[in-house]
Design a protein around this motif. Structure first.
Motif, PDB file in Angstrom:
ATOM      1  N   ASN A 249      -0.184  -6.819  -3.670  1.00  8.43           N
ATOM      2  CA  ASN A 249      -0.731  -7.206  -2.196  1.00  8.43           C
ATOM      3  C   ASN A 249      -2.148  -6.489  -1.887  1.00  8.43           C
ATOM      4  O   ASN A 249      -3.174  -6.859  -1.460  1.00  8.43           O
ATOM      5  N   TYR A 250      -2.314  -5.221  -2.258  1.00  7.57           N
ATOM      6  CA  TYR A 250      -3.336  -4.603  -1.919  1.00  7.57           C
ATOM      7  C   TYR A 250      -4.601  -4.385  -2.968  1.00  7.57           C
ATOM      8  O   TYR A 250      -5.674  -4.390  -2.639  1.00  7.57           O
ATOM      9  N   ILE A 251      -3.937  -4.808  -4.021  1.00  2.40           N
ATOM     10  CA  ILE A 251      -5.144  -5.334  -5.130  1.00  2.40           C
ATOM     11  C   ILE A 251      -5.754  -6.461  -4.863  1.00  2.40           C
ATOM     12  O   ILE A 251      -7.043  -6.834  -4.784  1.00  2.40           O
ATOM     13  N   ARG A 252      -5.124  -7.568  -4.135  1.00  2.00           N
ATOM     14  CA  ARG A 252      -5.645  -8.680  -3.851  1.00  2.00           C
ATOM     15  C   ARG A 252      -6.453  -8.391  -2.499  1.00  2.00           C
ATOM     16  O   ARG A 252      -7.636  -9.123  -2.569  1.00  2.00           O
ATOM     17  N   MET A 253      -5.913  -7.691  -1.616  1.00  2.00           N
ATOM     18  CA  MET A 253      -6.794  -7.640  -0.576  1.00  2.00           C
ATOM     19  C   MET A 253      -8.029  -6.996  -0.590  1.00  2.00           C
ATOM     20  O   MET A 253      -9.152  -7.108  -0.132  1.00  2.00           O
ATOM     21  N   ALA A 254      -8.093  -6.020  -1.734  1.00  2.00           N
ATOM     22  CA  ALA A 254      -9.321  -5.373  -2.092  1.00  2.00           C
ATOM     23  C   ALA A 254     -10.519  -6.217  -2.509  1.00  2.00           C
ATOM     24  O   ALA A 254     -11.639  -5.919  -2.652  1.00  2.00           O
TER      25      ALA A 254
END
Length: 495
Positions: A249-254
Motif C-alpha cells: 500500500n505504501y509503495i503505491r502511495m509513494a
C-alpha cells in the motif's frame, strides 16, 4: 366518483400484479444477462493473469502483499477465479457476469429473508430481491466496471454483496436465543467480516466504523460491554490492520502525485458524498418506490419481534450513519491519492446506499407510527396508480438528469442503455472486433511487433479500458503484449 376508475385499476393489480411485476422485472433485467455473452477482458485482467503466471499461486499472494496491495481476499479471488489465467478463458469470462448477477439476486433474497422472516411470502421475497437487483443495475455508476469486468467484480461489488449477507447474519445472531446458535452465527459473522475487509479498503473502513459504533451503542444501552459484538469489532480491527499495513500500500502511495491532509480529505469526502446522494435521489425513482412501499412498511412496523424492527429503532441515527459511511468510503482515496474514488468503487457505495435508504425509510415510518403521527386514512386509490404509471414511464425511457460533474451519463437509465447496446448492435460489433483481434494475435509469431485495430465506438455498458492508440509503451499495451507473448502491440485507429 373520480377515484372509482383508479380503485378498479388498483383491485385489478392486486390480483394480477405479481405476474405483471415478474414480467416487468424479467424484461428490465434481460439485457444485463444478454450482454454477458459479449463481455471481454480488459486492462487489469491481463495484468493479474501475467502476475499469476510469473509467480505461481502462493508466491503471488506474498508478492502482491509486499509490493502492491493489502487486499488479501481480492488477490486470492482473482488468483483462483480469474478466467484469463486459465485455458478456455473466453467462454468462462462470459459466464462470470451471469453467475455474479444470480449470486447477487440470491444474496438479496437471503438478506430479505433474514430481516423479514415469514412476514412476507417467498414469492414476495423473490420479487423484492429482483426489484433490488434492478434498482442496483438501473443507475449503477458503471456497469462496465461493475459487472462485465472480472477484476471489478472481485474487488468491489461481490465483497459489497457479501457485506449485505453479513447484515443478515448479524440479524440472525441478534434474534437467536439459544447459546449454541448464537455462537455459530457469531463465528460465521467473524469469518465473513475477515473476508469482506480483505477485499477493499473503501469497504473495510466503513465496516470497521459501523461495527465499532454499534458496539459502543449497545454497551451504552445495556450498561455493559457486549462480548459478541466486541469480539466481532476486534476481528474487524485486526483484519483492517493486516490489510492497511501491507507494505505494498505504501509503495503505491509513494507513487501518487499528491496527497491531502486529513481535514481537507474529510471535507472533500463529505462534498462527494452529498453530490452522489443528490444524484441518486434526483430522478425520483427511489422516492416513488419508497412511497409505494410505505403501507407495507407500516404493517411490518407493528411486529415488534421482527429483526427489521430491531435494526431500525433510531431513525435519526440510521440517517446520520448512512451519510457518514458514505463520507468514510470516499475519505481514503482523497487522503491517499488526492483524487475521488473511481466509478467501480462508487458502484459499491451505491449498493450500500440502496440498502441503507430503505432501512432508514422504514425506521422513519416506524417512528411516525409509534408517535401517532402516521395518517390513519388510507391513501387515495389514484396515488399508487399514478406513481406506478410514472415508474413504468421512467423505466422505459432514457434520461440524464444530473448535477454538473465529469461523470459520463451519470444517473442514466442503464436498462435502456443495455438494450440499446444489445439490440442496436454495438455489443455485437465490440465482440467481433475483439474476437478478430485475438485470432490475429494468436496467428502472429511470438516476440514480434503486432499492429491491431483500436476499438471503434465501444459500447458504454460493456467496455472499460482498451489498448492505447497514442502510446505503445502504455501499461495496458505492455501487459496485453506479455499475455499474448509479443514484443510489442500497437493499436491504430482505423478510418
Amino acid at each position: 366518483m373520480l377515484s372509482l376508475p383508479f380503485a378498479t385499476i388498483r383491485r385489478t393489480f392486486r390480483h394480477s400484479g405479481p405476474w405483471l411485476l415478474t414480467a416487468a422485472l424479467l424484461l428490465a433485467l434481460l439485457p444485463f444477462f444478454a450482454l454477458a455473452w459479449y463481455s471481454h477482458p480488459s486492462s487489469d485482467d491481463f495484468l493479474l493473469a501475467n502476475g499469476l503466471h510469473e509467480h505461481g499461486l502462493l508466491e503471488y499472494q506474498r508478492y502482491m502483499y509486499l509490493n502492491w496491495t493489502g487486499r488479501y481476499t481480492s488477490v486470492l479471488l482473482w488468483s483462483l477465479l480469474n478466467p484469463v489465467a486459465y485455458e478456455g478463458w473466453q467462454l468462462s469470462y462470459r459466464l462470470l457476469p451471469v453467475v455474479f448477477l444470480l449470486v447477487t439476486l440470491g444474496s438479496f433474497y437471503v438478506l430479505l429473508r433474514g430481516l423479514l422472516r415469514s412476514s412476507v411470502p417467498k414469492r414476495g421475497l423473490w420479487l423484492g430481491s429482483g426489484a433490488l437487483l434492478l434498482l442496483l443495475l438501473f443507475q449503477l455508476p458503471s456497469t462496465a466496471e461493475g459487472i462485465y469486468w472480472v477484476t471489478g467484480i472481485y474487488n468491489y461489488l461481490l465483497p459489497g454483496v457479501f457485506a449485505l449477507l453479513l447484515l443478515a447474519i448479524l440479524a440472525r445472531y441478534a434474534g437467536s436465543a439459544a447459546p449454541p446458535a448464537r455462537r455459530r452465527w457469531l463465528v460465521a459473522a467473524m469469518l465473513l467480516t475477515m473476508f469482506v475487509i480483505g477485499a477493499n479498503e473503501v469497504l473495510a473502513l466503513p465496516l470497521l466504523v459501523a461495527l465499532g459504533c454499534f458496539t459502543l451503542l449497545r454497551a451504552w444501552q445495556q450498561k455493559r460491554l457486549p462480548l459478541g459484538y466486541s469480539l466481532l469489532t476486534t476481528v474487524a480491527a485486526l483484519a483492517c490492520a493486516v490489510s492497511f499495513l501491507a507494505p505494498g500500500n505504501y509503495i503505491r502511495m509513494a507513487n501518487e502525485p499528491q496527497h491531502f491532509g486529513i481535514a481537507k480529505a474529510a471535507v472533500l469526502a463529505a462534498a462527494a458524498a452529498a453530490y452522489c446522494v443528490i444524484n441518486w435521489l434526483g430522478n425520483g425513482i427511489l422516492l416513488a418506490i419508497t412511497l409505494l412501499l410505505a403501507p407495507l412498511s407500516a404493517r411490518l412496523a407493528q411486529q415488534p419481534g421482527l429483526p427489521l424492527n430491531q435494526l431500525t429503532r433510531n431513525p435519526l441515527l440510521i440517517s446520520a450513519f448512512l451519510f457518514g459511511l458514505l463520507v468514510v468510503g470516499f475519505f481514503p482515496s482523497f487522503w491517499a491519492t488526492g483524487m475521488p474514488i473511481p466509478l467501480r468503487a462508487r458502484n459499491m457505495l451505491y449498493l450500500f446506499f440502496l440498502a441503507g435508504w430503505f432501512l432508514q425509510a422504514h425506521a422513519w415510518i416506524r417512528y411516525l407510527l409509534h408517535q401517532g403521527w402516521w395518517p390513519r386514512q388510507p391513501v387515495p386509490a389514484y396515488v399508487p396508480v399514478l406513481l406506478g404509471a410514472w415508474l413504468l414511464l421512467a423505466f422505459v425511457t432514457d434520461h440524464n438528469l444530473r448535477l454538473r460533474g465529469p461523470e459520463q451519463l451519470a444517473n442514466s437509465n442503464n436498462s435502456v442503455l443495455a438494450y440499446r447496446d444489445w439490440l442496436g448492435g454495438a455489443a455485437g460489433r465490440y465482440d467481433a472486433q475483439l474476437t478478430a483481434r485475438y485470432q490475429q494475435l494468436q496467428a502472429t509469431p511470438a516476440n514480434t511487433v503486432c499492429t491491431v485495430s483500436a476499438l471503434r465506438e465501444p459500447p458504454f455498458s460493456l467496455s472499460f479500458l482498451d489498448l492505447s492508440a497514442d502510446n505503445p509503451q502504455d501499461w495496458t499495451n505492455q501487459e496485453y503484449a506479455k499475455f499474448f507473448r509479443k514484443k510489442e502491440i500497437r493499436a491504430i485507429v482505423q478510418p
